[in-house]
Design a protein around this motif. Structure first.
Motif, short mmCIF file in Angstrom:
data_model
loop_
_atom_site.label_atom_id
_atom_site.label_comp_id
_atom_site.label_asym_id
_atom_site.label_seq_id
_atom_site.Cartn_x
_atom_site.Cartn_y
_atom_site.Cartn_z
N LEU A 68 0.88 -1.17 0.00
CA LEU A 68 0.00 0.00 0.00
C LEU A 68 0.92 1.21 0.00
O LEU A 68 1.71 1.40 0.92
N CYS A 69 0.83 1.98 -1.06
CA CYS A 69 1.71 3.13 -1.22
C CYS A 69 0.88 4.41 -1.15
O CYS A 69 -0.04 4.60 -1.95
N HIS A 70 1.19 5.24 -0.18
CA HIS A 70 0.52 6.52 -0.01
C HIS A 70 1.30 7.56 -0.82
O HIS A 70 2.52 7.63 -0.72
N VAL A 71 0.58 8.33 -1.62
CA VAL A 71 1.22 9.31 -2.50
C VAL A 71 0.68 10.70 -2.18
O VAL A 71 -0.53 10.90 -2.06
N LYS A 72 1.61 11.64 -2.05
CA LYS A 72 1.24 13.04 -1.84
C LYS A 72 1.69 13.82 -3.07
O LYS A 72 2.84 13.69 -3.51
N LEU A 73 0.79 14.62 -3.63
CA LEU A 73 1.13 15.45 -4.78
C LEU A 73 1.73 16.77 -4.31
O LEU A 73 1.50 17.20 -3.17
N THR A 74 2.48 17.42 -5.20
CA THR A 74 3.11 18.69 -4.84
C THR A 74 2.08 19.79 -4.60
O THR A 74 2.25 20.63 -3.73
N GLN A 75 0.99 19.75 -5.40
CA GLN A 75 -0.10 20.70 -5.26
C GLN A 75 -1.40 20.01 -5.63
O GLN A 75 -1.38 18.97 -6.29
N HIS A 76 -2.50 20.61 -5.24
CA HIS A 76 -3.81 20.02 -5.54
C HIS A 76 -4.48 20.68 -6.75
O HIS A 76 -5.69 20.72 -6.84
N LYS A 77 -3.66 21.16 -7.66
CA LYS A 77 -4.20 21.77 -8.87
C LYS A 77 -4.95 20.69 -9.66
O LYS A 77 -4.52 19.54 -9.73
N LYS A 78 -6.03 21.10 -10.29
CA LYS A 78 -6.85 20.17 -11.06
C LYS A 78 -6.03 19.44 -12.11
O LYS A 78 -6.15 18.22 -12.27
N GLU A 79 -5.18 20.18 -12.83
CA GLU A 79 -4.41 19.53 -13.90
C GLU A 79 -3.40 18.52 -13.34
O GLU A 79 -3.14 17.49 -13.96
N TYR A 80 -2.87 18.74 -12.13
CA TYR A 80 -1.94 17.78 -11.51
C TYR A 80 -2.69 16.51 -11.12
O TYR A 80 -2.21 15.40 -11.32
N VAL A 81 -3.86 16.70 -10.53
CA VAL A 81 -4.68 15.56 -10.11
C VAL A 81 -5.07 14.72 -11.33
O VAL A 81 -4.89 13.50 -11.34
N LEU A 82 -5.59 15.35 -12.35
CA LEU A 82 -6.03 14.63 -13.54
C LEU A 82 -4.87 13.95 -14.25
O LEU A 82 -5.00 12.82 -14.73
N GLN A 83 -3.72 14.61 -14.31
CA GLN A 83 -2.54 14.01 -14.95
C GLN A 83 -2.08 12.79 -14.17
O GLN A 83 -1.80 11.74 -14.76
N PHE A 84 -2.00 12.90 -12.85
CA PHE A 84 -1.58 11.75 -12.03
C PHE A 84 -2.54 10.58 -12.24
O PHE A 84 -2.11 9.44 -12.44
N GLU A 85 -3.83 10.85 -12.21
CA GLU A 85 -4.81 9.78 -12.37
C GLU A 85 -4.72 9.12 -13.75
O GLU A 85 -4.84 7.90 -13.86
N ARG A 86 -4.48 9.90 -14.78
CA ARG A 86 -4.29 9.33 -16.13
C ARG A 86 -3.06 8.43 -16.16
O ARG A 86 -3.09 7.33 -16.72
N GLU A 87 -1.97 8.92 -15.59
CA GLU A 87 -0.70 8.18 -15.63
C GLU A 87 -0.75 6.91 -14.80
O GLU A 87 -0.21 5.88 -15.19
N VAL A 88 -1.40 6.96 -13.65
CA VAL A 88 -1.44 5.77 -12.78
C VAL A 88 -2.28 4.66 -13.42
O VAL A 88 -2.04 3.48 -13.15
N MET A 89 -3.21 5.02 -14.29
CA MET A 89 -4.01 4.02 -14.99
C MET A 89 -3.14 3.12 -15.88
O MET A 89 -3.51 1.98 -16.16
N ASN A 90 -1.98 3.60 -16.29
CA ASN A 90 -1.09 2.83 -17.16
C ASN A 90 -0.07 2.00 -16.39
O ASN A 90 0.74 1.31 -17.02
N LEU A 91 -0.08 2.07 -15.08
CA LEU A 91 0.87 1.28 -14.27
C LEU A 91 0.20 -0.05 -13.93
O LEU A 91 -0.65 -0.12 -13.05
#
Length: 152
Positions: A68-91
């Motif tokens: 179980l890996c807890h991840v903290k983003l640098t900021q909660h900007k919408k584009e950061y959240v959406l980009q992270f979610e898109r990228e994690v779908m490919n892992l």
């Protein structure tokens, strides 16, 4: 959506073993095969049953090191959240991802072969994603409960 007792039992039986035939289910429920078939179709058509899957034994496929890996983003900007979610779908090692409240932004469930495989995943995949400020990993010692069944 409301469910009668037969629907609840039917959903329980299907969650236990979705490969049961309508004939087997009709015997267990005391209904005709046609009635069971129609109930299943209704549950599928309304989206209550979203899909059928085969659950794999992680040990048999050498993917039983669970993290179980807890991840903290640098900021909660919408584009950061959406980009992270898109990228994690490919892992492919990530089997589940939850956007959560609290000290971290996401919790990832990761299944790999062993600690070396996890290290490789972290170095070559997860930490290459943009906008990750920090991670915190917890390793499974033993599996106490693991179910896909939801009681209605």
């Amino acid at each position: 959506m409301s469910f009668d007792e037969i629907d609840k039992k039917l959903l329980l039986f299907l969650q236990e073993d979705a490969k049961q035939t309508t004939k087997e289910l009709s015997y267990k429920l005391g209904l005709s095969v046609t009635a069971v078939y129609e109930r299943i179709r209704k549950l599928e058509n309304t989206g209550v049953i979203s899909k059928y899957v085969a659950l794999l034994n992680k040990q048999k496929i050498a993917k039983d090191f669970m993290v179980l890996c807890h991840v903290k983003l640098t900021q909660h900007k919408k584009e950061y959240v959406l980009q992270f979610e898109r990228e994690v779908m490919n892992l492919h090692e990530v089997t589940e991802c939850f956007h959560v409240s609290g000290d971290y932004d996401y919790i990832l469930k990761i299944c790999v072969k062993d600690i070396a495989d996890y290290r490789n995943f972290m170095l070559t995949k997860l930490t290459t994603l943009e906008h990750i400020a920090s991670t915190h990993s917890s390793f499974m010692i033993s599996e106490v409960k693991n179910t896909t069944s939801i009681t209605i």
